[in-house]
Design a protein around this motif. Structure first.
Motif, PDB file in Angstrom:
ATOM      1  N   LEU A 154      75.164  47.350  24.528  1.00  0.00           N
ATOM      2  CA  LEU A 154      74.693  46.142  25.223  1.00  0.00           C
ATOM      3  C   LEU A 154      74.916  46.257  26.724  1.00  0.00           C
ATOM      4  N   GLN A 155      76.044  46.809  27.107  1.00  0.00           N
ATOM      5  CA  GLN A 155      76.327  47.007  28.529  1.00  0.00           C
ATOM      6  C   GLN A 155      75.319  47.985  29.144  1.00  0.00           C
ATOM      7  N   VAL A 183      73.132  44.582  17.748  1.00  0.00           N
ATOM      8  CA  VAL A 183      72.612  45.126  19.012  1.00  0.00           C
ATOM      9  C   VAL A 183      71.105  44.884  19.091  1.00  0.00           C
ATOM     10  N   ALA A 206      70.384  41.305  19.991  1.00  0.00           N
ATOM     11  CA  ALA A 206      70.639  41.044  21.409  1.00  0.00           C
ATOM     12  C   ALA A 206      69.536  41.627  22.288  1.00  0.00           C
ATOM     13  N   ILE A 207      69.051  42.814  21.945  1.00  0.00           N
ATOM     14  CA  ILE A 207      67.963  43.431  22.712  1.00  0.00           C
ATOM     15  C   ILE A 207      66.706  42.585  22.597  1.00  0.00           C
ATOM     16  N   GLY A 234      78.414  49.374  19.641  1.00  0.00           N
ATOM     17  CA  GLY A 234      77.504  48.284  19.971  1.00  0.00           C
ATOM     18  C   GLY A 234      77.794  47.612  21.300  1.00  0.00           C
ATOM     19  N   LEU A 235      79.066  47.397  21.618  1.00  0.00           N
ATOM     20  CA  LEU A 235      79.406  46.755  22.891  1.00  0.00           C
ATOM     21  C   LEU A 235      78.979  47.617  24.074  1.00  0.00           C
ATOM     22  N   VAL A 267      72.268  48.642  28.084  1.00  0.00           N
ATOM     23  CA  VAL A 267      70.937  48.031  28.145  1.00  0.00           C
ATOM     24  C   VAL A 267      70.800  47.230  29.436  1.00  0.00           C
ATOM     25  N   GLU A 268      71.861  46.506  29.798  1.00  0.00           N
ATOM     26  CA  GLU A 268      71.823  45.701  31.024  1.00  0.00           C
ATOM     27  C   GLU A 268      71.847  46.555  32.284  1.00  0.00           C
ATOM     28  N   LEU A 303      80.257  45.886  16.853  1.00  0.00           N
ATOM     29  CA  LEU A 303      78.888  45.392  16.667  1.00  0.00           C
ATOM     30  C   LEU A 303      78.052  46.459  15.987  1.00  0.00           C
ATOM     31  N   LEU A 320      66.391  39.460  24.863  1.00  0.00           N
ATOM     32  CA  LEU A 320      66.225  39.630  26.305  1.00  0.00           C
ATOM     33  C   LEU A 320      64.832  39.203  26.756  1.00  0.00           C
TER      34      LEU A 320
END
Length: 127
Positions: A38-39, A63, A66-67, A34-35, A41-42, A58, A70
């Motif tokens: 997220l990285q 996840v 968090a998505i 999961g971590l 995705v950015e 995560l 955004l």
């Protein structure tokens, strides 16, 4: 070329999906947890995310949350799970997933879904 993020802690599934998607000329980025997802995705800005539910650290629900938090146009997310709990798919829909497939799945089912979704989108780069 559309960018697909594949997030799964199972190396066999990551490899299968990467091979199938790359043969169809998708640009594939993988994340093992999961971590890392997220990285990615950015940094990558994927056009589509394939997301496992059960992962160390995560999980897929964190996840997905968090998505969905955004700014901007929401990225389509397909959740894959081997979870047999009856509430897993209900929670996925409630949390805002776009598509949901239980494992085992066929690569063709995933590819058909992605092709269908992305063929309906007009990306700014394509104009």
């Amino acid at each position: 070329m559309a960018r697909i993020l594949v997030v799964d802690d199972d190396p066999g599934i990551r490899s299968l999906l990467t091979d199938v998607l790359e043969m169809e000329d998708y640009e594939v980025t993988v994340a093992v947890d999961g971590l890392a997802a997220l990285q990615a995705v950015e940094t990558v800005g994927p056009d589509f995310v394939i997301l496992d539910v059960m992962m160390p650290g995560l999980d897929g629900f964190a996840v997905l949350s968090a998505i969905r938090a955004l700014d901007g146009e929401p990225v389509p997310v397909l959740m894959l799970t081997a979870a047999a709990e009856p509430g897993t798919n209900t929670r996925a829909w409630a949390d805002g997933v776009d598509y949901y497939l239980a494992k085992p799945f066929t690569a063709d089912a995933v590819l058909d879904l992605i092709d269908g979704v992305l063929s309906q989108q007009v990306r700014v780069n394509d104009l």
